[in-house]
Design a protein around this motif. Structure first.
Motif, PDB file in Angstrom:
ATOM      1  N   PHE A 173       8.666   0.403   0.026  1.00  0.00           N
ATOM      2  CA  PHE A 173      10.062   0.159  -0.328  1.00  0.00           C
ATOM      3  C   PHE A 173      10.888   0.154   0.955  1.00  0.00           C
ATOM      4  CE2 PHE A 173      10.051   0.316  -4.886  1.00  0.00           C
ATOM      5  CZ  PHE A 173       8.979   1.123  -5.214  1.00  0.00           C
ATOM      6  N   SER A 174      11.909  -0.634   0.980  1.00  0.00           N
ATOM      7  CA  SER A 174      12.859  -0.689   2.091  1.00  0.00           C
ATOM      8  C   SER A 174      12.219  -1.103   3.405  1.00  0.00           C
ATOM      9  CB  SER A 174      13.556   0.670   2.278  1.00  0.00           C
ATOM     10  OG  SER A 174      14.197   1.050   1.091  1.00  0.00           O
ATOM     11  N   ARG A 175      11.135  -1.837   3.324  1.00  0.00           N
ATOM     12  CA  ARG A 175      10.486  -2.359   4.523  1.00  0.00           C
ATOM     13  C   ARG A 175      10.295  -3.863   4.346  1.00  0.00           C
ATOM     14  NH1 ARG A 175      11.594   2.023   5.884  1.00  0.00           N
ATOM     15  NH2 ARG A 175      10.276   3.626   6.886  1.00  0.00           N
ATOM     16  N   SER A 176      10.605  -4.611   5.377  1.00  0.00           N
ATOM     17  CA  SER A 176      10.427  -6.053   5.295  1.00  0.00           C
ATOM     18  C   SER A 176       9.002  -6.465   5.639  1.00  0.00           C
ATOM     19  CB  SER A 176      11.407  -6.771   6.231  1.00  0.00           C
ATOM     20  OG  SER A 176      11.188  -6.345   7.567  1.00  0.00           O
ATOM     21  N   LYS A 177       8.318  -5.666   6.437  1.00  0.00           N
ATOM     22  CA  LYS A 177       6.950  -5.990   6.827  1.00  0.00           C
ATOM     23  C   LYS A 177       5.961  -5.133   6.058  1.00  0.00           C
ATOM     24  CE  LYS A 177       8.078  -7.488  11.516  1.00  0.00           C
ATOM     25  NZ  LYS A 177       7.780  -7.321  12.960  1.00  0.00           N
ATOM     26  N   TYR A 178       4.736  -5.633   5.973  1.00  0.00           N
ATOM     27  CA  TYR A 178       3.682  -4.894   5.300  1.00  0.00           C
ATOM     28  C   TYR A 178       3.218  -3.739   6.186  1.00  0.00           C
ATOM     29  CZ  TYR A 178       3.451  -8.286   1.581  1.00  0.00           C
ATOM     30  OH  TYR A 178       3.764  -9.063   0.493  1.00  0.00           O
ATOM     31  N   SER A 179       3.019  -2.587   5.567  1.00  0.00           N
ATOM     32  CA  SER A 179       2.658  -1.382   6.314  1.00  0.00           C
ATOM     33  C   SER A 179       1.161  -1.234   6.527  1.00  0.00           C
ATOM     34  CB  SER A 179       3.193  -0.148   5.587  1.00  0.00           C
ATOM     35  OG  SER A 179       4.605  -0.193   5.486  1.00  0.00           O
ATOM     36  N   PHE A 180       0.375  -1.755   5.591  1.00  0.00           N
ATOM     37  CA  PHE A 180      -1.076  -1.596   5.657  1.00  0.00           C
ATOM     38  C   PHE A 180      -1.749  -2.932   5.402  1.00  0.00           C
ATOM     39  CE2 PHE A 180      -0.796   2.905   5.840  1.00  0.00           C
ATOM     40  CZ  PHE A 180       0.205   3.297   4.966  1.00  0.00           C
ATOM     41  N   ARG A 238      -2.815   7.271   0.710  1.00  0.00           N
ATOM     42  CA  ARG A 238      -1.645   6.984   1.531  1.00  0.00           C
ATOM     43  C   ARG A 238      -1.116   5.572   1.281  1.00  0.00           C
ATOM     44  NH1 ARG A 238      -1.471   6.275   8.065  1.00  0.00           N
ATOM     45  NH2 ARG A 238       0.784   6.272   8.283  1.00  0.00           N
ATOM     46  N   ALA A 239      -2.028   4.621   1.075  1.00  0.00           N
ATOM     47  CA  ALA A 239      -1.615   3.228   0.869  1.00  0.00           C
ATOM     48  C   ALA A 239      -1.305   2.934  -0.583  1.00  0.00           C
ATOM     49  CB  ALA A 239      -2.710   2.287   1.366  1.00  0.00           C
ATOM     50  N   PHE A 240      -1.273   3.975  -1.418  1.00  0.00           N
ATOM     51  CA  PHE A 240      -0.978   3.767  -2.835  1.00  0.00           C
ATOM     52  C   PHE A 240      -0.032   4.842  -3.334  1.00  0.00           C
ATOM     53  CE2 PHE A 240      -2.452   0.749  -5.943  1.00  0.00           C
ATOM     54  CZ  PHE A 240      -2.218   1.324  -7.185  1.00  0.00           C
ATOM     55  N   ASP A 241       0.684   5.481  -2.414  1.00  0.00           N
ATOM     56  CA  ASP A 241       1.554   6.583  -2.835  1.00  0.00           C
ATOM     57  C   ASP A 241       2.909   6.075  -3.316  1.00  0.00           C
ATOM     58  OD1 ASP A 241       2.335   7.691   0.589  1.00  0.00           O
ATOM     59  OD2 ASP A 241       3.087   6.002  -0.590  1.00  0.00           O
ATOM     60  N   SER A 242       3.830   7.015  -3.529  1.00  0.00           N
ATOM     61  CA  SER A 242       5.119   6.662  -4.128  1.00  0.00           C
ATOM     62  C   SER A 242       6.001   5.808  -3.225  1.00  0.00           C
ATOM     63  CB  SER A 242       5.875   7.934  -4.505  1.00  0.00           C
ATOM     64  OG  SER A 242       6.101   8.725  -3.361  1.00  0.00           O
ATOM     65  N   THR A 243       5.631   5.703  -1.945  1.00  0.00           N
ATOM     66  CA  THR A 243       6.438   4.880  -1.039  1.00  0.00           C
ATOM     67  C   THR A 243       6.042   3.406  -1.096  1.00  0.00           C
ATOM     68  OG1 THR A 243       4.949   5.099   0.882  1.00  0.00           O
ATOM     69  CG2 THR A 243       6.603   6.830   0.559  1.00  0.00           C
ATOM     70  N   ILE A 244       4.919   3.141  -1.745  1.00  0.00           N
ATOM     71  CA  ILE A 244       4.408   1.768  -1.807  1.00  0.00           C
ATOM     72  C   ILE A 244       5.078   0.999  -2.938  1.00  0.00           C
ATOM     73  CG2 ILE A 244       2.395   0.294  -2.132  1.00  0.00           C
ATOM     74  CD1 ILE A 244       2.464   1.745   0.556  1.00  0.00           C
ATOM     75  N   MET A 245       5.654  -0.122  -2.613  1.00  0.00           N
ATOM     76  CA  MET A 245       6.344  -0.948  -3.593  1.00  0.00           C
ATOM     77  C   MET A 245       5.420  -2.012  -4.190  1.00  0.00           C
ATOM     78  SD  MET A 245       9.696  -3.363  -3.012  1.00  0.00           S
ATOM     79  CE  MET A 245       8.881  -4.418  -1.810  1.00  0.00           C
ATOM     80  N   SER A 246       4.641  -2.651  -3.345  1.00  0.00           N
ATOM     81  CA  SER A 246       3.826  -3.745  -3.843  1.00  0.00           C
ATOM     82  C   SER A 246       2.544  -3.895  -3.033  1.00  0.00           C
ATOM     83  CB  SER A 246       4.606  -5.058  -3.786  1.00  0.00           C
ATOM     84  OG  SER A 246       4.972  -5.355  -2.461  1.00  0.00           O
ATOM     85  N   LEU A 247       1.595  -4.560  -3.652  1.00  0.00           N
ATOM     86  CA  LEU A 247       0.334  -4.889  -2.986  1.00  0.00           C
ATOM     87  C   LEU A 247       0.098  -6.379  -3.150  1.00  0.00           C
ATOM     88  CD1 LEU A 247      -0.325  -1.843  -4.610  1.00  0.00           C
ATOM     89  CD2 LEU A 247      -1.851  -2.008  -2.632  1.00  0.00           C
ATOM     90  N   SER A 248      -0.413  -6.974  -2.096  1.00  0.00           N
ATOM     91  CA  SER A 248      -0.499  -8.428  -2.077  1.00  0.00           C
ATOM     92  C   SER A 248      -1.827  -8.894  -1.505  1.00  0.00           C
ATOM     93  CB  SER A 248       0.637  -9.010  -1.223  1.00  0.00           C
ATOM     94  OG  SER A 248       1.890  -8.540  -1.645  1.00  0.00           O
ATOM     95  N   TRP A 249      -2.107 -10.153  -1.779  1.00  0.00           N
ATOM     96  CA  TRP A 249      -3.242 -10.836  -1.174  1.00  0.00           C
ATOM     97  C   TRP A 249      -2.713 -11.987  -0.316  1.00  0.00           C
ATOM     98  CZ3 TRP A 249      -8.248  -9.331  -1.179  1.00  0.00           C
ATOM     99  CH2 TRP A 249      -8.635  -8.385  -2.127  1.00  0.00           C
ATOM    100  N   PHE A 250      -3.321 -12.109   0.852  1.00  0.00           N
ATOM    101  CA  PHE A 250      -3.055 -13.210   1.755  1.00  0.00           C
ATOM    102  C   PHE A 250      -4.402 -13.849   2.110  1.00  0.00           C
ATOM    103  CE2 PHE A 250       1.390 -12.609   3.156  1.00  0.00           C
ATOM    104  CZ  PHE A 250       1.639 -11.360   2.613  1.00  0.00           C
ATOM    105  N   ARG A 251      -4.363 -15.015   2.692  1.00  0.00           N
ATOM    106  CA  ARG A 251      -5.587 -15.631   3.186  1.00  0.00           C
ATOM    107  C   ARG A 251      -5.298 -16.363   4.488  1.00  0.00           C
ATOM    108  NH1 ARG A 251      -6.147 -19.948  -1.840  1.00  0.00           N
ATOM    109  NH2 ARG A 251      -4.390 -21.304  -1.250  1.00  0.00           N
ATOM    110  N   GLN A 252      -6.340 -16.514   5.279  1.00  0.00           N
ATOM    111  CA  GLN A 252      -6.174 -17.140   6.587  1.00  0.00           C
ATOM    112  C   GLN A 252      -7.437 -17.887   6.975  1.00  0.00           C
ATOM    113  OE1 GLN A 252      -5.288 -14.412   9.808  1.00  0.00           O
ATOM    114  NE2 GLN A 252      -4.128 -15.997  10.891  1.00  0.00           N
TER     115      GLN A 252
END
Length: 121
Positions: free
Chosen positions: A103-110, A27-41
């Motif tokens: 795609f077409s989302r400003s916030k990260y979904s997962f 689900r987190a890697f299907d055709s709707t996914i545009m990009s994957l990122s790393w963050f740190r905190q």
């Protein structure tokens, strides 16, 4: 089980290298996914962008602070995103998170649960 699972964190010394891995569900890697990122905190700080990779094209982008030292990549067959970190610094001690954006989302979904990276002087 979450949609994204990070691994590979640990305790290293300054100047060492470490590779983080993020495994995505279908689900987190299907055709709707545009990009994957790393963050740190770090405690008391805002979550900080580190790097991103386009799922389809492999194009990458990095925070200025990690350019030339970190490399993000994705393996489509394995649904995995890697973050190769070289020349680590003590100030990069943080919890590292993986995230996926549609795609077409400003916030990260997962988001993953995070993996701790500790860099000693």
């Amino acid at each position: 089980q979450g949609q994204l699972e990070e691994s590979g964190g640990g305790l290293v010394q300054a100047g060492d290298s470490l590779t983080l891995s993020c495994t995505a569900s279908s689900r987190a890697f299907d055709s709707t996914i545009m990009s994957l990122s790393w963050f740190r905190q770090t405690p008391g700080q805002e979550r900080e962008f580190v790097a991103t990779v386009s799922k389809n094209t492999g194009a990458t982008s990095y925070a200025d602070s990690v350019k030339g030292r970190f490399t993000i990549s994705r393996d489509i067959a394995k649904k995995t995103v890697l973050l190769q970190m070289n020349s680590l610094r003590p100030e990069e001690t943080a919890i590292y998170y993986c995230a996926a954006k549609r795609f077409s989302r400003s916030k990260y979904s997962f988001w993953g649960q995070g993996t701790q990276v500790t860099v000693t002087p």
